[in-house]
Design a protein around this motif. Structure first.
Motif, PDB file in Angstrom:
ATOM      1  N   PRO B  31       0.815  -1.214   0.000  1.00  0.00           N
ATOM      2  CA  PRO B  31       0.000   0.000   0.000  1.00  0.00           C
ATOM      3  C   PRO B  31       0.851   1.268   0.000  1.00  0.00           C
ATOM      4  CG  PRO B  31      -0.467  -1.410   1.914  1.00  0.00           C
ATOM      5  CD  PRO B  31       0.711  -1.984   1.199  1.00  0.00           C
ATOM      6  N   GLY B  32       2.094   1.125   0.420  1.00  0.00           N
ATOM      7  CA  GLY B  32       2.949   2.302   0.499  1.00  0.00           C
ATOM      8  C   GLY B  32       3.336   2.847  -0.872  1.00  0.00           C
ATOM      9  N   SER B  33       3.448   1.963  -1.854  1.00  0.00           N
ATOM     10  CA  SER B  33       3.935   2.423  -3.150  1.00  0.00           C
ATOM     11  C   SER B  33       2.792   2.986  -3.980  1.00  0.00           C
ATOM     12  CB  SER B  33       4.610   1.271  -3.899  1.00  0.00           C
ATOM     13  OG  SER B  33       3.650   0.314  -4.276  1.00  0.00           O
ATOM     14  N   PRO B  42      -8.131  -5.660  -7.683  1.00  0.00           N
ATOM     15  CA  PRO B  42      -8.682  -4.845  -6.597  1.00  0.00           C
ATOM     16  C   PRO B  42      -8.604  -5.558  -5.258  1.00  0.00           C
ATOM     17  CG  PRO B  42     -10.411  -5.644  -8.055  1.00  0.00           C
ATOM     18  CD  PRO B  42      -9.122  -6.004  -8.697  1.00  0.00           C
ATOM     19  N   LEU B  43      -8.460  -4.768  -4.195  1.00  0.00           N
ATOM     20  CA  LEU B  43      -8.418  -5.338  -2.851  1.00  0.00           C
ATOM     21  C   LEU B  43      -9.831  -5.724  -2.406  1.00  0.00           C
ATOM     22  CD1 LEU B  43      -6.726  -5.971  -0.330  1.00  0.00           C
ATOM     23  CD2 LEU B  43      -7.146  -3.648   0.438  1.00  0.00           C
ATOM     24  N   ILE B  44     -10.789  -4.862  -2.706  1.00  0.00           N
ATOM     25  CA  ILE B  44     -12.175  -5.148  -2.335  1.00  0.00           C
ATOM     26  C   ILE B  44     -12.992  -5.294  -3.619  1.00  0.00           C
ATOM     27  CG2 ILE B  44     -14.181  -4.356  -1.007  1.00  0.00           C
ATOM     28  CD1 ILE B  44     -12.284  -2.298   0.309  1.00  0.00           C
ATOM     29  N   SER B  65     -15.559  -2.029  -6.942  1.00  0.00           N
ATOM     30  CA  SER B  65     -14.210  -2.518  -6.679  1.00  0.00           C
ATOM     31  C   SER B  65     -13.324  -1.369  -6.227  1.00  0.00           C
ATOM     32  CB  SER B  65     -13.656  -3.264  -7.894  1.00  0.00           C
ATOM     33  OG  SER B  65     -13.108  -2.360  -8.802  1.00  0.00           O
ATOM     34  N   VAL B  66     -12.487  -1.682  -5.271  1.00  0.00           N
ATOM     35  CA  VAL B  66     -11.615  -0.688  -4.666  1.00  0.00           C
ATOM     36  C   VAL B  66     -10.194  -1.241  -4.701  1.00  0.00           C
ATOM     37  CG1 VAL B  66     -11.070   0.568  -2.549  1.00  0.00           C
ATOM     38  CG2 VAL B  66     -13.458   0.101  -3.138  1.00  0.00           C
ATOM     39  N   ALA B  67      -9.295  -0.474  -5.298  1.00  0.00           N
ATOM     40  CA  ALA B  67      -7.908  -0.929  -5.373  1.00  0.00           C
ATOM     41  C   ALA B  67      -7.205  -0.683  -4.049  1.00  0.00           C
ATOM     42  CB  ALA B  67      -7.188  -0.189  -6.489  1.00  0.00           C
ATOM     43  N   ALA B  68      -6.143  -1.432  -3.817  1.00  0.00           N
ATOM     44  CA  ALA B  68      -5.376  -1.245  -2.586  1.00  0.00           C
ATOM     45  C   ALA B  68      -4.841   0.176  -2.538  1.00  0.00           C
ATOM     46  CB  ALA B  68      -4.229  -2.248  -2.539  1.00  0.00           C
TER      47      ALA B  68
END
Ligand code: ATP
Ligand code: MG
Lengths: 329, 295
Positions: B31-33, B42-44, B65-68
């Protein structure tokens, strides 16, 4: 009324310059003769009562003094305390189990819990004590096996179930039925949001109950639990029904019958019951303080602090008046 | 609307290694990058999520959908199903139909249907484990009133993750510092203001090192002057790369922080896009009307 209305004093220049509120109202209380008359009447009545207690020979304070620390009496206090504590512990364990079963999704568990409360709350404790006294006659032998099938082992109840335990079990199971309703309302009084927040953290149902719900429920459970304990202390005088014959009431009665002096020994018993009750009340105070932590009773606080413990207890309904458990199967 | 059939597994889930595998096994981009956003899976993922309470259809075939590392702001009128959608993600509600996947792992059910077409529910311990990976913050905080701020934060790491008390306390103190409440560690929730309570609640959720955070109207129970302190914590979290879904009516926050804004109405996702697209150029009349009422 000729009472002088305390008009705000005009700026008493210089006289009380140090007072930051220069026009402070200096009020004089309005006369209340009723307060004084009633106080005097009550004091007179109490003095008369004390005089009556001291001078009336029937009370025989010398005998009271002789027997208050009699070995039989002190042992009776010990047995009474022991029965009270053990049957309350048993009652609490049974009640918590029954209350949790009532919340279960399993209809069999809910039904069994309901039936237990129904039977044990709906019959006199005296009857139940006689029953437990006769238990070894009704159930002479307990065997483990398959019903109508083979038997793996068995034992005779007479060897393991003396009158003392019959008294504890009888009182404990009867008490459990009352406490179950108190516990159930207590558990229900905890905000559903608490369960959701703990679930969202990934806590298991058992941990949620143990760590989050029960500690909060205890806040509204402890006050009625204290009342029930004091009630139990006095109910132990019924263990004669078992018959168990070492408790405080039986001990003082036995001495009274021997001396043909019932009244001084009733006073001995009463003094001891009062003394134990006082000790229990101190214990209740500390329990209430412990489980009330985080709930501030002062008015004007924020959040849950606004509500007093008494109103929380009232809202939770942990002191139910109805004689039958609510049917909810 | 009827959704008799559960959605078929999507092609990308074909080489499922082991359904019992611990969530997080799927490759989650760091998640930092910054480069991660958008590119990876997607994460969710919500696929056709539907929720009915009896005859009341509260969610209707929602896909999302939600990306990290992405911040999604969920808006919509009262009763449109925003809370229910969040609650379906961490299984406080069971969807009537559809699938929720986090990091590629189906939530609440085995990865594949049984031979007879039914879906095997996961045991409650595993559901609890899946929930423990998702932080949730409630409108009304729901702090544990019988525990101090510090104990509130330490509770789940000790009870769920099995951390030692010393370890849990150390990280709880640093979380309290992070939300600006280091000096309130030993206060009970009743001794804290609403904004402080909500910041403790955020710290409590963060203590589980969640993969994503759900916020259900985190500021709407607060006095106006306390809203900013909570939004500041949210903003800092977003900048730190936390994946978040935030239900809020704070349009300023949405404009400034959100990568994606989703508008729900009557149980459906009506519009979604960047804050610019949604807030500045709403297409549907419903969204125009809603924005007029909150802006
Ligand atoms: N457990 C439930 N049983 C029945 N109906 C429910 C339940 N939970 C929610 N609902 C209904 O679902 C609808 C959507 O509720 P939800 O709380 O998701 O809306 P919301 O968008 O979060 O609204 P708000 O902005 O007011 O919080 C509402 O009509 C609500 O009454
Ligand atoms: Mg809501």
């Amino acid at each position: 009324m000729s009472t002088q209305t305390p008009a705000p004093v005009p700026a008493a220049a210089g006289r009380r310059a140090e007072d930051p509120i220069p026009h402070r109202i200096r009020a004089k209380a309005s006369p209340r003769p009723g307060t004084w008359i009633s106080a005097v009447v009550v004091v007179l009545v109490v003095l008369g009562l004390i005089n009556f207690l001291i001078t009336n020979p029937v009370f025989d304070w010398a005998t009271v003094a002789t027997y208050i620390l009699d070995v039989k009496v002190v042992q009776g206090v010990g047995w009474t305390l022991l029965i009270t504590v053990l049957s309350m512990v048993l009652g609490t364990v049974v009640a918590l189990t029954a209350a949790i079963m009532r919340r279960s999704e399993n209809p069999v568990l809910r039904g069994v819990s309901w039936a237990y409360i129904f039977v044990f709350r709906g019959t006199p404790v005296y009857t139940q004590l006689v029953f437990w006294g006769l238990f070894t006659v009704i159930v002479p032998k307990i065997a483990l096996g398959i019903p109508f099938g083979p038997e793996w082992f068995s034992f005779s109840t007479r060897d393991y179930f003396p009158a003392f335990w019959a008294a504890v079990v009888g009182l404990g199971l009867n008490e459990g039925a009352y406490l179950a309703e108190i516990f159930r309302s207590g558990l229900n009084s905890v905000d559903k949001g608490q369960t959701e927040a703990s679930k969202a953290l990934g806590m298991s149902n058992g941990k949620i109950l143990r760590r989050i719900i029960i500690p909060q429920a205890m806040r509204v459970i402890v006050p009625p639990l204290g009342n029930e304990t004091i009630g139990m202390l006095k109910t132990t005088s019924l263990v004669l029904a078992v018959p168990f014959t070492l408790d405080l009431t039986f001990a003082t009665n036995a001495i009274a019958n021997k001396l043909y002096a019932p009244i001084p020994l009733l006073i001995v018993a009463a003094i001891w019951y009062l003394a134990i009750t006082s000790v229990l009340m101190v214990g209740q105070y500390f329990l209430e303080r412990y489980f009330g932590r985080g709930f501030d009773d002062r008015p004007g606080g924020v959040g849950p602090a606004k509500r007093s413990r008494q109103s929380a207890v009232n809202r939770a309904g942990t002191t139910p008046k109805d004689s039958l458990p609510e049917v909810e199967l | 609307m009827t959704h008799a059939a559960t959605p078929a597994p999507t092609p990308d889930s074909a080489p499922t290694p082991d359904p019992a595998a611990v969530p997080g096994a799927a490759p989650v981009p760091d998640p930092g990058s910054d480069a991660a956003a958008g590119a990876a899976a997607p994460l969710i993922e919500l696929e056709g999520v539907h929720k009915a309470f009896g005859d009341l259809h509260v969610l209707k075939n929602c896909d999302l959908s939600v990306a990290a590392g992405e911040v999604t702001v969920l808006i919509g009128p009262s009763g449109s199903g925003k809370s229910t959608l969040l609650r379906c993600i961490n299984q406080l509600e069971e969807p009537t139909a559809g699938r929720v996947r986090i990091a590629g792992v189906t939530q609440g059910y085995a990865e594949k249907p049984l031979a007879d077409g039914r879906w095997q529910k996961l045991p409650s311990t595993q559901i609890a484990h899946q929930r423990s990976r998702i932080g949730m913050v409630f409108q009304r905080f729901h702090l544990f009133p019988h525990m101090t701020a510090l104990q509130n934060i330490m509770e789940a790491p000790i009870q769920v993750l099995g951390r030692s008390a010393a370890e849990a306390e150390k990280s709880a103190l640093s979380l309290l510092e992070r939300v600006g409440l280091a000096d309130r560690a030993d206060h009970y929730p009743s001794e804290l203001s609403g904004g402080q309570q909500q910041r403790v609640a955020i710290a409590r959720a963060l203590a589980m090192d969640p993969e994503l955070m759900l916020f259900d109207e985190p500021t709407s129970a607060l006095d106006p002057e306390l809203v900013a302190e909570v939004l500041a914590v949210l903003k800092e979290l977003a900048e730190g790369g936390m994946t978040m879904i935030v239900v809020t009516h704070e349009m300023g926050f949405a404009r400034e922080v959100a990568d994606q804004v989703v508008f729900m109405d009557d149980g459906m996702i009506l519009e979604q896009g960047t804050p610019d697209q949604l807030i500045e150029q709403p297409r549907s009349e419903r969204l125009k009307g809603f924005l007029a009422s909150v802006l």
